[in-house]
Design a protein around this motif. Structure first.
Motif, PDB file in Angstrom:
ATOM      1  N   ASP A 132       0.836  -1.207   0.000  1.00  0.00           N
ATOM      2  CA  ASP A 132       0.000   0.000   0.000  1.00  0.00           C
ATOM      3  C   ASP A 132       0.868   1.254   0.000  1.00  0.00           C
ATOM      4  N   ASN A 164       0.984   4.111  -2.878  1.00  0.00           N
ATOM      5  CA  ASN A 164       0.770   5.536  -2.609  1.00  0.00           C
ATOM      6  C   ASN A 164       1.882   6.376  -3.218  1.00  0.00           C
ATOM      7  N   ASP A 174      -7.751  -5.867  -7.860  1.00  0.00           N
ATOM      8  CA  ASP A 174      -7.062  -5.326  -6.700  1.00  0.00           C
ATOM      9  C   ASP A 174      -7.466  -6.063  -5.419  1.00  0.00           C
ATOM     10  N   THR A 187      -8.658  -1.147 -10.022  1.00  0.00           N
ATOM     11  CA  THR A 187      -7.974  -0.833  -8.782  1.00  0.00           C
ATOM     12  C   THR A 187      -8.623   0.365  -8.124  1.00  0.00           C
ATOM     13  N   ALA A 228      -6.658   2.359  -6.056  1.00  0.00           N
ATOM     14  CA  ALA A 228      -5.596   3.287  -5.696  1.00  0.00           C
ATOM     15  C   ALA A 228      -5.528   4.475  -6.647  1.00  0.00           C
TER      16      ALA A 228
END
Length: 676
Positions: A300, A304, A388, A536, A538
């Protein structure tokens, strides 16, 4: 309790056992349909055995006991001493549920709760051979089967020592005709008795004393040590009898060609020089381990950082557009390509097959069908489709609700299906596929389908809809009534459905991951639901729009169409501004009324209409300008802004500004009635 051991060892056990338990749930349901599959029986046996071994190392006694009894049941099954029945599978599946509960407690570093004694008693019953398959009393023991050999090979050290202890008893000694001795060596009589057990009395190559011919030329060794010893040639002959000519170990004589008095011949396992094969080449080194475990928090964090890199890339692309420097253009273009490749590579590390969700459905369908006395077959397609990890977890509960709903509401009883001219067994089909940057999931059944008129009448009765609204509602709009809070077609509440909360939870859960759900049905034929979610969570593809002087981001998954505003195509219907698109009236809203600080402003005659899709519903938003498509990284809102209606988060735009990301479903729910 074994939690004081090294944390790495505990983590290894948790990871391995988690994978095994997931597989066991699906394997057990498959076994009920294929009870004679020996490979499957052995695989399930090994699964319980592996979990038991790890739990034993950690001194998790309660878990060891349950797994050991389940393992014994499958040892009986795979040796053919019992047959797989539905009643037996009920007990085994309950045992698996108990093991899963214990495993969850271990993950939380809690002492596992011992299994129900009644369950252990039932497992003990099935650990015994079935009476109809048990051997008759006094029957001869059968030779070891491959399954027996596997059992011996899979014994742990403690079980192996116990087995040796049982063999070294007076009862066993009496069976083979030898006297027990505390010495590690065996006497000639014991050796002869063992040969008799192997080959039968007098058939192992030895010559009875009465018929033994006198040796023509006794060897030096025999003349020195007496008649009880045998010379090299006789020993070789005995080995040939035991192993086959030329295949036994050879005798290496002592220097001088004689065996020293009181010593034993030196036995070599090497074959004779004439038949000795060439020395084998050095075995190749085992392949290096190509996998490594990484904590999801680390993934994660990397994702990011990649997201931040995407924002910088977008910013550079925006700045480069205003310059004609060729070198800068090349550098930014290369950065764009590398960033895209890095983004894709990091996304792959977070991907998991949808099978991690689909794997639990055979058990769900099996239990519901058995409980409701229905016959249901589950088909799964596209289990290897990746998405994901966070989406896998987020979709688990909504999909379980939908599958349970298909079993309960969709598939009819075998008698009803026969009366309708259908096969007794209903079919539920789960599909998964990737289309571009989205995943499509399908749940389809060949059941009774839905009656739109019945749905409308239920909605009117429960106050969800009025009669006038129901009269204007299309069939597809009526199907979407099942997602309304408190809506249920069940008259009686059961442990499967009837409370009117399941489908509402489904829609909320799918909307929370920027997904959409479409539903279609035909009465008497079946129902199909299609879920569309991004690849996903993100990095989110969005459409950047301008409202007033502010920039907002609309999730691209909800955007269906864009066209220029033409007031001549608008009209008022029941006090609601609508726009006609392909002969269909669609509600039209000015986003400035909802999003700008001054509230309602003078509505412009020009602008753009963005059609968004919410379920089967289409809504038009009027915006002042379009910027274009852009991939953004969702940043959570500050705690002071949490709960702001219609806001999913914020992001940094390519020009360095800040844009709010809109939650379309939440926006409509919060404002549509207020400003209609």
């Amino acid at each position: 309790m074994g939690f004081e051991v090294d944390e790495d060892i505990l983590q290894d056990f948790l990871v391995e056992a988690s994978e095994i338990l997931e597989q066991l749930s699906e394997q057990l349901v498959t076994l009920e349909r294929q009870p004679d599959d020996k490979d499957l029986l052995n695989a399930i046996f090994r699964g319980f055995h592996t979990v038991k071994g790890g739990a034993g190392f950690l001194s998790l006694t309660a878990l060891v006991e349950t797994c050991h009894k389940a393992e014994n049941v499958f040892d009986i099954l795979r040796t053919g001493q019992r047959r797989v029945t539905s009643e037996l599978m009920d007990v085994i599946l309950r045992a698996l549920d108990t093991v899963n509960s214990m495993f969850a407690e271990i993950q939380n570093r809690q002492e596992p709760t011992p299994a129900d004694p009644a369950l252990l008693e039932e497992l003990s019953f099935y650990c015994q051979p079935g009476q109809e398959e048990s051997a008759a009393p006094g029957s001869e023991p059968v030779a070891a089967t491959p399954a027996d050999i596997n059992t011996i090979e899979s014994l742990n050290e403690q079980e192996y020592q116990q087995m040796l202890g049982e063999l070294n008893t007076e009862q066993y000694s009496e069976q083979v005709g030898i006297e027990s001795s505390n010495s590690d060596d065996i006497t000639d009589d014991e050796f002869e008795a063992l040969l008799d057990q192997l080959h039968g009395a007098g058939k192992h190559g030895g010559v009875p004393e009465a018929e033994s011919p006198a040796p023509a030329a006794p060897s030096a060794a025999s003349s020195q040590t007496g008649d009880e010893l045998i010379d090299d040639g006789e020993f070789e002959a005995l080995l040939d009898q035991l192993h086959g000519a030329g295949k036994g170990p050879t005798v290496t004589p002592a220097p001088g060609g004689a065996v020293p008095d009181g010593s034993k011949p030196v036995i070599s396992s090497a074959p004779p020089a004439a038949s000795r094969p060439a020395a084998p080449s050095k075995p190749a080194a085992p392949p290096a381990d190509t996998t490594v475990r990484v904590d999801t928090k680390t993934l994660d964090s990397i994702m990011n950082m990649v997201g931040e890199l995407v924002l910088v890339r977008n910013r550079l692309l925006s700045l480069q557009a205003g310059h004609e420097n060729e070198e800068i253009t090349k550098a930014v273009t290369n950065l764009d390509a590398v960033t895209g490749d890095l983004q894709g590579a990091v996304m792959k590390t977070r991907m998991q097959p949808i099978k991690k969700v689909f794997g639990r459905f055979p058990r769900v369908v099996r239990d519901i069908a058995r409980n409701m006395k229905k016959e249901i077959e589950l088909e799964m397609v596209g289990e290897d489709t990746d998405l994901d990890k966070n989406l896998v977890e987020a979709l688990a509960d909504p999909l379980v609700h939908l599958v349970r709903n298909s079993c309960d509401h969709g598939i009819e009883s075998p008698e009803e299906r026969e009366a309708a001219g259908k096969p007794r067994k209903g079919v539920i089909r789960l599909t998964a596929s990737q289309e571009g940057d989205h995943i499509l999931l399908g749940i389809e059944d060949d059941g009774a389908g839905m009656d739109p008129e019945k749905l409308k009448s239920i909605a009117i009765k429960r106050g969800i809809l009025d009669a006038d609204g129901a009269a204007r509602m299309s069939d597809n709009e009526a199907y979407n009534l099942i997602f309304a809070p408190g809506f249920s077609t069940k008259v009686e509440i059961t442990d499967v459905s009837g409370r009117g909360v399941g489908m509402d939870v489904v829609k909320t859960g799918i909307s929370s991951v920027n997904g959409s759900i479409l539903i279609d049905s035909e009465k008497g034929k079946g129902t199909r639901l299609q879920i569309k979610v991004p690849l996903t969570l993100a990095i989110l593809p969005t459409l950047m729009v301008v409202v007033g002087e502010q920039t907002f981001a609309l999730p691209l998954t909800n955007v269906n169409e864009i066209f220029h505003l033409d007031l001549t195509r608008t009209s008022m219907v029941d006090g609601q501004l609508t726009v006609v698109v392909r002969n269909r009236a669609i509600p039209l809203f000015y986003l400035q009324d909802w999003l700008l600080r001054n509230g309602r402003r003078e509505r412009k005659a020009h602008g753009h209409v963005v059609l968004v899709m919410i379920g089967n519903q289409q809504v038009g938003f009027v915006v002042d300008g379009l910027i274009g498509q852009e991939e953004v990284v969702i940043k959570p809102l500050d705690h002071l802004l949490h709960g702001t209606p219609g806001m999913a988060g914020a992001t940094i735009t390519s020009d360095g500004g800040i844009a709010l990301i809109l939650d379309i479903a939440g926006l409509i729910k919060a404002y549509a009635r207020r400003y209609a």
